[in-house]
Design a protein around this motif. Structure first.
Motif, short mmCIF file in Angstrom:
data_model
loop_
_atom_site.label_atom_id
_atom_site.label_comp_id
_atom_site.label_asym_id
_atom_site.label_seq_id
_atom_site.Cartn_x
_atom_site.Cartn_y
_atom_site.Cartn_z
N GLU A 1 18.35 -37.65 17.36
CA GLU A 1 19.69 -37.56 17.92
C GLU A 1 19.79 -38.49 19.13
O GLU A 1 18.78 -38.98 19.64
CB GLU A 1 19.98 -36.11 18.33
N GLU A 2 21.02 -38.74 19.59
CA GLU A 2 21.24 -39.73 20.64
C GLU A 2 20.50 -39.38 21.93
O GLU A 2 20.10 -40.27 22.67
CB GLU A 2 22.75 -39.87 20.93
N GLN A 3 20.33 -38.09 22.23
CA GLN A 3 19.67 -37.70 23.47
C GLN A 3 18.16 -37.66 23.34
O GLN A 3 17.44 -37.45 24.32
CB GLN A 3 20.19 -36.34 23.96
N GLN A 4 17.63 -37.88 22.14
CA GLN A 4 16.19 -37.88 21.93
C GLN A 4 15.67 -39.31 22.09
O GLN A 4 15.64 -40.11 21.16
CB GLN A 4 15.86 -37.32 20.54
N ILE A 5 15.28 -39.62 23.31
CA ILE A 5 15.01 -41.00 23.73
C ILE A 5 13.56 -41.39 23.46
O ILE A 5 12.63 -40.58 23.62
CB ILE A 5 15.31 -41.16 25.23
N GLY B 1 10.91 -32.45 12.25
CA GLY B 1 10.89 -31.01 12.47
C GLY B 1 12.05 -30.53 13.31
O GLY B 1 12.96 -31.28 13.67
N ASP B 2 12.01 -29.24 13.66
CA ASP B 2 13.10 -28.63 14.43
C ASP B 2 13.03 -28.97 15.90
O ASP B 2 14.01 -28.82 16.63
CB ASP B 2 13.08 -27.10 14.25
N THR B 3 11.90 -29.40 16.39
CA THR B 3 11.74 -29.72 17.81
C THR B 3 11.45 -31.21 17.97
O THR B 3 11.04 -31.88 17.02
CB THR B 3 10.58 -28.91 18.43
N PHE B 4 11.67 -31.69 19.18
CA PHE B 4 11.39 -33.09 19.50
C PHE B 4 10.02 -33.15 20.18
O PHE B 4 9.89 -32.83 21.36
CB PHE B 4 12.49 -33.62 20.43
#
Length: 549
Positions: free
Chosen positions: A168-172, A308-311
């Motif tokens: 996602e956009e916030q997952q840098i 997965g469900d987490t970053f």
């Protein structure tokens, strides 16, 4: 050989014949730089100039395969409708430097009393074309020619890797380069929402945070958003539909559905003092090259963990070989790529993900059967009413779908009007009929999890239980608020009965006000309240924008 109609010849002979010599020629319009940066850029320029007065009378650019008629069409305009300050006129002599053009013009212009002569040089036209070439050669290409092909290849490889399916956009991702005056880049991936696809490569973490904070302010005016956009400090790669792709009516709603041949990568730079620039210079091109390659490798190596469900917290170092055309002393660079889960949490807090819903209700997940593929994107939509007299006329038509006996109270039947093109209208009607008909029309609260905006979501429920999104209205829009008040009152008058009208004529004179002949179907339905649906607040992204009356 094609010749003028007699009426055309008579019209041209009425033009005043002036004692001047015109030069004419047709030449390729290209330069070394444009050919290197884009081998598909081709064209030929046709010029007619008055050599006696030193002015351009007519000019046109045509495709190389265009026949010799084009030079005559430009000559006609030069005679009848010349560029200012020239006046309509017919020359005494024409000089060309191409024997084929000379013989062709002699045959076509034989009735106009114009002498067609050959000369090995055309001084005035030669000078003009030298100026054109200098202008083209002085233009900076979008990409350095030596890196253009390899950059596009890396961009297409990234497109096929599709990092937006996992990030996602916030997952840098941080990309440590430490070369070309660049320390660490912070990559934000766009595309998970199916709207815009690309990679933003921020030069600093502060720039990324400032932009995120700025766009989430309450001021959503165009000026504010544009200012926030231009204050970013980043390099970018975005993907668009190729300009020369033929528009196919609503066949593709998402770039991801297009074949690779119809995808076009665009590179550029944004800086607060420089603004937006869709050009990369040599060092910037190398920075983007190694960043794209390292992201592609990182996605390849950690695809399962990122899915997965987490970053997760991940890190990997790569040695990236530079393009063979690079003039750098070193032939490769060491790049470190890392995920930044802590920064992702901070950005989510900035967006207010945890405080979107009222305390009195818990957010509902996206409803599994909620779809947005029934109503075409470019449709005109309005909440309105049809009089009982009009309803009787519609009932006499062949596309009337009744649900029961309607109480005829108030000014008419409340309806949702969907106006689109005739083929799309037929498709919508067919899809509703295949789903067993229309069961209910509903409005349900929704929220944008990225900016906190609340929506009134318009939903259609078919008889097979599926829910379709037909409109997203901001719940503080005064026009919509007033329309909903009228809608609720009218539904109360009819004991909950309402209707959906599908109409054609979107691009015609009846746009926004379809007549009886434009209405292709009326589906009667029951109106359901949010309580009846029991879905709570749906977290949906706004995608469709409709006009409302």
């Amino acid at each position: 050989m094609t010749s003028f109609n007699r009426s055309t010849s008579r019209r041209l002979k009425k033009l005043t014949q002036i004692p001047s010599v015109w030069e004419g020629d047709r030449r390729p319009l290209s330069s070394s730089q444009t050919q290197n940066s884009d081998p598909d850029v081709k064209g030929e320029c046709i010029l007619w100039v008055d050599g006696s007065q030193g002015i351009v009378r007519g000019m046109d650019v045509v495709a190389p395969e265009t026949g010799p008629e084009a030079i005559v069409r430009t000559l006609m305009r030069a005679m009848e409708h010349p560029h200012n300050p020239a006046k309509p006129a017919r020359p005494q002599r024409i000089v060309v430097k191409d024997r084929e053009i000379q013989f062709y013009l002699r045959g076509v212009l034989q009735d106009l009393d114009i002498a067609i002569e050959y000369a090995p040089d055309l001084p005035l036209i030669d000078e003009l074309f030298r100026g054109f070439t200098e202008i083209l050669d002085s233009q900076v290409p979008d990409l350095p020619p030596q890196y253009a092909q390899v950059l596009r290849e890396k961009a297409f490889a990234l497109w096929q890797a599709a990092p937006w399916e996992f990030l996602e956009e916030q997952q840098i991702l941080s990309i440590e380069i430490n070369k070309w005056d660049v320390g660490t880049l912070y990559a934000s991936v766009m595309g998970m929402l199916g709207m815009e696809y690309g990679i933003l490569l921020y030069r600093s973490e502060d720039s990324l945070k400032r932009f995120r904070t700025s766009v989430l302010k309450e001021d959503e005016s165009q000026g504010h958003l544009e200012e926030a956009f231009l204050k970013q400090d980043c390099l970018f790669l975005t993907f668009e539909r190729a300009d020369d792709t033929e528009e196919e009516e609503d066949e593709f709603d998402d770039l991801a559905d297009l074949p690779l041949s119809e995808i076009e990568p665009t590179f550029g730079n944004i800086h607060p003092l420089e603004g937006l620039r869709s050009v990369l210079y040599d060092e910037e091109a190398l920075v983007v090259y190694v960043a794209i390659e390292s992201i592609s490798r990182f996605m390849r190596d950690h695809r399962n963990q990122l899915g997965g469900d987490t970053f997760p917290s991940l890190s990997r170092r790569y040695r990236i070989s530079l393009p063979e055309s690079s003039k750098e002393l070193t032939k490769s660079v060491s790049i470190a790529v890392s995920s930044m889960p802590q920064l992702a949490t901070e950005l989510e807090e900035i967006a207010g993900f945890d405080t979107l819903e009222d305390d009195s209700e818990s957010p509902a997940p996206i409803f599994q059967s909620l779809r947005d593929d029934l109503i075409p994107e470019d449709s005109f939509l309005s909440l309105g009413v049809v009089s009982w007299e009009m309803l009787d006329y519609l009932r006499q038509g062949g596309a009337y779908h009744a649900t029961g006996e309607i109480t005829q109270a108030g000014d008419g039947l409340p309806v949702i009007l969907i106006q689109t093109s005739r083929p799309k209208a037929k498709t919508v009607i067919s899809n509703i009929e295949q789903a067993g008909g229309l069961k209910a029309i509903c409005f349900n609260p929704g929220a944008d999890p990225f900016d906190g905006t609340r929506y009134d979501l318009g939903l259609l429920q078919t008889d097979n239980g599926e829910l379709f999104l037909f409109g997203e209205f901001e719940d503080d829009d005064p026009i919509h608020v007033e329309a909903r008040k009228k809608w609720n009152q009218r539904c109360k008058n009819t004991n909950g009965y309402c209707g959906l009208i599908i109409a054609k004529g979107l691009t015609g004179a009846s746009r926004g006000n379809p007549q009886l002949r434009d209405m292709m179907a009326l589906f009667e339905a029951q109106f359901l309240s949010p309580k009846d649906l029991g879905l709570g607040t749906l977290q949906l992204m706004p995608q469709l924008q409709f006009e409302e009356t």
